[in-house]
Write an enzyme that holds these catalytic residues in place. Structure first.
Site, PDB file in Angstrom:
ATOM      1  N   ASP A  50      44.190  38.559  34.252  1.00  0.00           N
ATOM      2  CA  ASP A  50      44.000  37.181  34.682  1.00  0.00           C
ATOM      3  C   ASP A  50      44.891  36.236  33.880  1.00  0.00           C
ATOM      4  O   ASP A  50      45.123  36.447  32.684  1.00  0.00           O
ATOM      5  CB  ASP A  50      42.528  36.805  34.473  1.00  0.00           C
ATOM      6  CG  ASP A  50      42.157  35.520  35.187  1.00  0.00           C
ATOM      7  OD1 ASP A  50      42.891  35.109  36.105  1.00  0.00           O
ATOM      8  OD2 ASP A  50      41.125  34.924  34.833  1.00  0.00           O
ATOM      9  N   ASN A  98      41.856  37.244  46.902  1.00  0.00           N
ATOM     10  CA  ASN A  98      43.248  36.814  46.765  1.00  0.00           C
ATOM     11  C   ASN A  98      44.009  36.888  48.079  1.00  0.00           C
ATOM     12  O   ASN A  98      45.032  36.214  48.253  1.00  0.00           O
ATOM     13  CB  ASN A  98      43.986  37.685  45.735  1.00  0.00           C
ATOM     14  CG  ASN A  98      43.471  37.520  44.323  1.00  0.00           C
ATOM     15  OD1 ASN A  98      43.634  38.425  43.502  1.00  0.00           O
ATOM     16  ND2 ASN A  98      42.833  36.392  44.012  1.00  0.00           N
TER      17      ASN A  98
END
Length: 270
Positions: A50, A98
């Protein structure tokens, strides 16, 4: 080296000071590496990579540059894992959520993932196994993942799960669906299945079937949540949350994560 010194963020801009800082970190890395016991190394590490987009914004680059920097870190991270004796690594590169990102971000990201998987395959040290809903991915991405798995299936090295189009809830739904179809093909009724199904039946239909569950899950960028990563498999995992954005994640950060894991008394849910 004291904890104060190892975490120091004082500016050291001159070449001499930077050289000294690098030397101190090198000494510290060796110290931490020597402190790790081979019998306290996690067999399976899951990593949530991340912070790529934030990294790009901080340095004034386009988001795609952050994804490229993050992709470049993956092989380095895998080498660190291999070096300490980790047997399985699961790298979460793209979630099902995503996939809803704008096309001008998603399409370059998918090309970066394809290129990264091809590069990991070419290294020839690790066995690549895609985990995720490949049917949700564009054909070229799904084919690149399948080709990597086929090309490395006989490699006797560390197993690398590449989580692309992955979501923990989707995995559980897929596992239950697969279980139902398998049992229906045997002529088992819903009533019979409900009477005897247990956790092991479901585990045998997960994307990671046959693998050990992750002992340690690492997440970068300071976020302290799983976000749907390996929901079933991580029930008894240890977690390590690191402030560094993924492109800035260093070897010393990795060693600290391993040291933290080794120092814990695992209770396995008790």
């Amino acid at each position: 080296m004291s904890e104060t010194l190892e975490e120091s963020t004082l500016p050291m801009r001159t070449p001499g000071k930077q050289k000294l800082r690098n030397a101190l970190y090198s000494l510290y890395e060796r110290r931490v590496r020597r402190s790790l016991s081979p019998d306290r190394i996690p067999r399976h590490i899951g990593v949530i990579i991340d912070g790529n987009r934030r990294w790009a914004r901080q340095v004034g680059d386009p988001v795609s540059r952050g994804h490229e920097a993050g992709a470049n870190k993956i092989s380095e991270f895998l080498e660190w894992c291999d070096d300490v004796g980790v047997k399985v690594v699961t790298v979460w590169m793209l979630s099902t959520d995503n996939l809803t990102r704008p096309a001008d971000e998603l399409e370059p990201l998918l090309r970066i993932i394809e290129q990264t998987v091809e590069e990991l395959t070419a290294i020839g040290r690790w066995r690549i196994h895609p985990v995720g809903a490949l049917d949700l991915l564009p054909g070229t991405t799904a084919e690149a993942l399948k080709a990597a798995e086929t090309a490395t299936q006989d490699v006797q090295g560390m197993l690398v799960n590449v989580a692309v189009g992955y979501g923990g809830r989707r995995e559980l739904a897929d596992a239950v669906r697969s279980l139902l179809l398998e049992e229906a093909a045997k002529g088992i009724s819903i009533e019979e299945l409900a009477d005897r199904v247990d956790v092991e039946h479901i585990a045998r239909h997960l994307y990671t079937k046959g693998q050990p569950d992750p002992d340690l899950v690492i997440r970068t960028s300071g976020e302290q949540r799983l976000g749907g990563f390996l929901l079933w498999q991580s029930a008894l995992s240890e977690f390590y949350f690191c402030e560094a954005l993924w492109p800035d994640f260093r070897h010393v950060d990795f060693l600290r994560a391993i040291r933290s894991y080794a120092q814990r008394e695992r209770r396995f849910g008790t």
